[in-house]
Design a protein around this motif. Structure first.
Motif, PDB file in Angstrom:
ATOM      1  N   SER A  84      34.914  14.630  62.144  1.00  7.68           N
ATOM      2  CA  SER A  84      33.702  15.168  62.748  1.00  7.68           C
ATOM      3  C   SER A  84      33.983  15.621  64.171  1.00  7.68           C
ATOM      4  CB  SER A  84      32.562  14.141  62.721  1.00  7.68           C
ATOM      5  OG  SER A  84      32.945  12.922  63.319  1.00  7.68           O
ATOM      6  N   ARG A  85      33.058  16.465  64.691  1.00  6.71           N
ATOM      7  CA  ARG A  85      33.225  17.052  66.012  1.00  6.71           C
ATOM      8  C   ARG A  85      31.920  16.935  66.798  1.00  6.71           C
ATOM      9  NH1 ARG A  85      36.713  22.593  64.639  1.00  6.71           N
ATOM     10  NH2 ARG A  85      38.755  21.566  64.756  1.00  6.71           N
ATOM     11  N   TYR A  86      32.073  16.852  68.138  1.00  4.24           N
ATOM     12  CA  TYR A  86      30.945  16.661  69.036  1.00  4.24           C
ATOM     13  C   TYR A  86      31.188  17.460  70.308  1.00  4.24           C
ATOM     14  CZ  TYR A  86      30.675  12.866  65.764  1.00  4.24           C
ATOM     15  OH  TYR A  86      30.654  12.153  64.587  1.00  4.24           O
ATOM     16  N   ALA A  87      30.109  17.894  70.936  1.00  2.00           N
ATOM     17  CA  ALA A  87      30.247  18.661  72.165  1.00  2.00           C
ATOM     18  C   ALA A  87      30.666  17.781  73.336  1.00  2.00           C
ATOM     19  CB  ALA A  87      28.932  19.377  72.485  1.00  2.00           C
ATOM     20  N   THR A  88      30.250  16.517  73.327  1.00  2.28           N
ATOM     21  CA  THR A  88      30.530  15.621  74.453  1.00  2.28           C
ATOM     22  C   THR A  88      30.839  14.213  73.960  1.00  2.28           C
ATOM     23  OG1 THR A  88      28.232  14.891  74.737  1.00  2.28           O
ATOM     24  CG2 THR A  88      28.892  16.917  75.887  1.00  2.28           C
ATOM     25  N   LYS A  89      31.452  13.420  74.802  1.00  2.00           N
ATOM     26  CA  LYS A  89      31.675  12.014  74.481  1.00  2.00           C
ATOM     27  C   LYS A  89      30.360  11.255  74.293  1.00  2.00           C
ATOM     28  CE  LYS A  89      36.266  11.276  76.517  1.00  2.00           C
ATOM     29  NZ  LYS A  89      37.040  10.492  77.511  1.00  2.00           N
ATOM     30  N   PRO A  90      29.322  11.511  75.106  1.00  2.00           N
ATOM     31  CA  PRO A  90      28.043  10.845  74.846  1.00  2.00           C
ATOM     32  C   PRO A  90      27.471  11.162  73.464  1.00  2.00           C
ATOM     33  CG  PRO A  90      28.078  11.633  77.098  1.00  2.00           C
ATOM     34  CD  PRO A  90      29.310  12.179  76.435  1.00  2.00           C
ATOM     35  N   SER A 122      36.017  24.125  77.020  1.00  2.00           N
ATOM     36  CA  SER A 122      35.590  24.514  75.680  1.00  2.00           C
ATOM     37  C   SER A 122      34.238  23.934  75.315  1.00  2.00           C
ATOM     38  CB  SER A 122      36.626  24.060  74.648  1.00  2.00           C
ATOM     39  OG  SER A 122      36.719  22.664  74.627  1.00  2.00           O
ATOM     40  N   SER A 123      33.660  23.067  76.178  1.00  2.00           N
ATOM     41  CA  SER A 123      32.410  22.406  75.827  1.00  2.00           C
ATOM     42  C   SER A 123      31.256  23.379  75.735  1.00  2.00           C
ATOM     43  CB  SER A 123      32.081  21.319  76.864  1.00  2.00           C
ATOM     44  OG  SER A 123      31.934  21.879  78.148  1.00  2.00           O
ATOM     45  N   GLY A 124      31.409  24.573  76.345  1.00  2.00           N
ATOM     46  CA  GLY A 124      30.340  25.546  76.255  1.00  2.00           C
ATOM     47  C   GLY A 124      30.420  26.405  75.027  1.00  2.00           C
ATOM     48  N   ALA A 125      31.442  26.243  74.215  1.00  2.00           N
ATOM     49  CA  ALA A 125      31.618  27.068  73.035  1.00  2.00           C
ATOM     50  C   ALA A 125      30.645  26.671  71.948  1.00  2.00           C
ATOM     51  CB  ALA A 125      33.056  26.933  72.513  1.00  2.00           C
ATOM     52  N   SER A 126      30.428  27.591  71.008  1.00  2.00           N
ATOM     53  CA  SER A 126      29.541  27.301  69.893  1.00  2.00           C
ATOM     54  C   SER A 126      30.077  26.131  69.086  1.00  2.00           C
ATOM     55  CB  SER A 126      29.433  28.533  68.995  1.00  2.00           C
ATOM     56  OG  SER A 126      28.825  28.205  67.771  1.00  2.00           O
ATOM     57  N   PRO A 127      29.233  25.140  68.760  1.00  2.00           N
ATOM     58  CA  PRO A 127      29.713  23.983  67.998  1.00  2.00           C
ATOM     59  C   PRO A 127      30.342  24.377  66.676  1.00  2.00           C
ATOM     60  CG  PRO A 127      27.527  23.547  68.904  1.00  2.00           C
ATOM     61  CD  PRO A 127      27.830  25.000  69.140  1.00  2.00           C
ATOM     62  N   ALA A 128      29.900  25.487  66.078  1.00  2.00           N
ATOM     63  CA  ALA A 128      30.459  25.911  64.800  1.00  2.00           C
ATOM     64  C   ALA A 128      31.877  26.444  64.958  1.00  2.00           C
ATOM     65  CB  ALA A 128      29.562  26.973  64.167  1.00  2.00           C
ATOM     66  N   VAL A 129      32.249  26.826  66.187  1.00  2.00           N
ATOM     67  CA  VAL A 129      33.560  27.407  66.430  1.00  2.00           C
ATOM     68  C   VAL A 129      34.534  26.358  66.949  1.00  2.00           C
ATOM     69  CG1 VAL A 129      34.828  29.113  67.778  1.00  2.00           C
ATOM     70  CG2 VAL A 129      32.578  29.674  66.838  1.00  2.00           C
ATOM     71  N   ALA A 130      34.127  25.644  67.977  1.00  2.00           N
ATOM     72  CA  ALA A 130      35.024  24.637  68.545  1.00  2.00           C
ATOM     73  C   ALA A 130      34.208  23.597  69.281  1.00  2.00           C
ATOM     74  CB  ALA A 130      36.024  25.289  69.491  1.00  2.00           C
ATOM     75  N   ALA A 131      34.563  22.366  69.117  1.00  2.00           N
ATOM     76  CA  ALA A 131      33.970  21.283  69.895  1.00  2.00           C
ATOM     77  C   ALA A 131      35.092  20.523  70.557  1.00  2.00           C
ATOM     78  CB  ALA A 131      33.150  20.370  68.988  1.00  2.00           C
ATOM     79  N   PRO A 132      34.893  20.060  71.787  1.00  2.00           N
ATOM     80  CA  PRO A 132      36.009  19.427  72.485  1.00  2.00           C
ATOM     81  C   PRO A 132      36.313  18.016  72.031  1.00  2.00           C
ATOM     82  CG  PRO A 132      34.053  19.428  73.863  1.00  2.00           C
ATOM     83  CD  PRO A 132      33.718  20.230  72.650  1.00  2.00           C
ATOM     84  N   ASN A 171      39.767  17.854  72.843  1.00  2.00           N
ATOM     85  CA  ASN A 171      40.624  18.971  72.458  1.00  2.00           C
ATOM     86  C   ASN A 171      41.239  19.641  73.681  1.00  2.00           C
ATOM     87  OD1 ASN A 171      41.885  21.088  71.185  1.00  2.00           O
ATOM     88  ND2 ASN A 171      40.001  22.198  70.705  1.00  2.00           N
ATOM     89  N   ALA A 172      42.573  19.650  73.742  1.00  2.00           N
ATOM     90  CA  ALA A 172      43.293  20.281  74.839  1.00  2.00           C
ATOM     91  C   ALA A 172      43.769  21.681  74.503  1.00  2.00           C
ATOM     92  CB  ALA A 172      44.494  19.413  75.239  1.00  2.00           C
ATOM     93  N   ALA A 173      43.479  22.154  73.286  1.00  2.00           N
ATOM     94  CA  ALA A 173      43.871  23.511  72.908  1.00  2.00           C
ATOM     95  C   ALA A 173      42.839  24.502  73.428  1.00  2.00           C
ATOM     96  CB  ALA A 173      43.987  23.628  71.391  1.00  2.00           C
ATOM     97  N   GLN A 174      43.300  25.657  73.882  1.00  2.00           N
ATOM     98  CA  GLN A 174      42.395  26.646  74.452  1.00  2.00           C
ATOM     99  C   GLN A 174      41.819  27.589  73.398  1.00  2.00           C
ATOM    100  OE1 GLN A 174      43.580  28.449  78.221  1.00  2.00           O
ATOM    101  NE2 GLN A 174      45.278  27.002  78.373  1.00  2.00           N
ATOM    102  N   VAL A 175      42.435  27.642  72.219  1.00  2.00           N
ATOM    103  CA  VAL A 175      41.959  28.533  71.165  1.00  2.00           C
ATOM    104  C   VAL A 175      41.101  27.735  70.194  1.00  2.00           C
ATOM    105  CG1 VAL A 175      42.655  30.066  69.269  1.00  2.00           C
ATOM    106  CG2 VAL A 175      43.994  29.986  71.387  1.00  2.00           C
ATOM    107  N   PRO A 176      39.909  28.229  69.832  1.00  2.00           N
ATOM    108  CA  PRO A 176      39.055  27.491  68.897  1.00  2.00           C
ATOM    109  C   PRO A 176      39.730  27.284  67.548  1.00  2.00           C
ATOM    110  CG  PRO A 176      37.827  29.243  69.985  1.00  2.00           C
ATOM    111  CD  PRO A 176      39.274  29.464  70.310  1.00  2.00           C
TER     112      PRO A 176
END
Length: 267
Positions: free
Chosen positions: A109-115, A36-46, A148-153
């Motif tokens: 809050s949400r982030y694309a990556t742990k870094p 899911s890390s490639g998804a749009s940040p506005a939709v889902a962040a892992p 996030n372990a869910a597959q749906v945003p």
């Protein structure tokens, strides 16, 4: 799957499970979370980051709590890498554990990556907000992070009602078991009343007070959140997950401009 005990709600259960998921099934969960890390940040962040804050009564009365919320909300434009941020009051405490902890406010809050999350933690604007507004006005804080372990945003928009669940597992059950069981249960329940979920294993134990698992269920409105009670599919999901659970904290909050947010649950 909407929450885990008290408004999903899940009562206590004497049952204990000793399920041992296969290594391949655990790997599938990790792949689903990372993909899911490639998804749009506005939709889902892992990466999900939750901080529960119990403010001092005098801070609420003086307006310092409102200033704290504003300072945290401003981080959305001050800190690179923040995909989404909401700070505001708790709407309702929905479990005995939530009432005992007594949080009045939270940050989600949400982030694309742990870094990205790590960079946010040390960014000068974040440090200033914590030192200048959170620490002086907080009686207590609790923090938890998960991939996030869910597959749906699970997009969050102004006006969304969110149910947060934090959980500890029973003796003999490890957290990947719970994550796998929740994944299956949420898939079976579908999008009850339009809910979108994000869940996973906490990877920051230092400030989590022993909570090992987190989940948010996002609804379009408080009315939709309330309407899920008694839903047959949700009740079935509860029954699948209930035997794995020990202590569970459940609360609700509403996303929106600070000026439009509902009053805190208890100040």
């Amino acid at each position: 799957m909407i929450c885990l005990r008290a408004a999903l709600p899940f009562p206590s259960s004497p049952l204990r499970l000793a399920l041992k998921p296969s290594s391949s099934s655990r790997s599938a969960l990790r792949v689903a979370a990372m993909s899911s890390s490639g998804a749009s940040p506005a939709v889902a962040a892992p990466i999900e980051h939750i901080v529960l804050i119990k403010v001092r009564p005098e801070a609420a009365a003086s307006g310092a709590a409102a200033a704290m919320v504003s300072s945290l909300q401003a981080l959305s434009t001050l800190v690179p890498g923040v995909s989404y941020i909401h700070a505001g009051p708790v709407l309702r405490l929905r479990s005995p554990a939530a009432e005992a902890l007594g949080p009045t406010h939270l940050l989600h809050s949400r982030y694309a990556t742990k870094p990205d999350l790590a960079a946010y933690a040390v960014h000068p604007a974040h440090v200033a907000a914590v030192q200048g507004h959170v620490l002086p006005n907080a009686l207590d804080t609790t923090a938890i992070d998960w991939v996030n372990a869910a597959q749906v945003p699970s997009p969050v928009a102004p006006g969304s009602a969110v149910r947060l669940t934090l959980a500890k597992v029973k003796e003999g059950v490890d957290v990947p078991q719970l994550v796998e069981k929740v994944a299956a249960a949420t898939a079976a329940a579908g999008e009850a009343k339009g809910a979108k979920v994000s869940f996973g294993e906490n990877f920051s134990p230092a400030r989590a007070k022993g909570y090992q698992f987190g989940m948010v269920a996002v609804f379009d409105s408080v009315e939709d959140l309330d309407a899920v009670e008694g839903d047959g599919k949700v009740e079935g999901a509860k029954a699948e997950v209930r035997p794995l659970l020990d202590e569970v904290l459940v609360l609700d909050f509403v996303v929106g401009p600070t000026s439009e947010a509902p009053a805190p649950a208890n100040l």
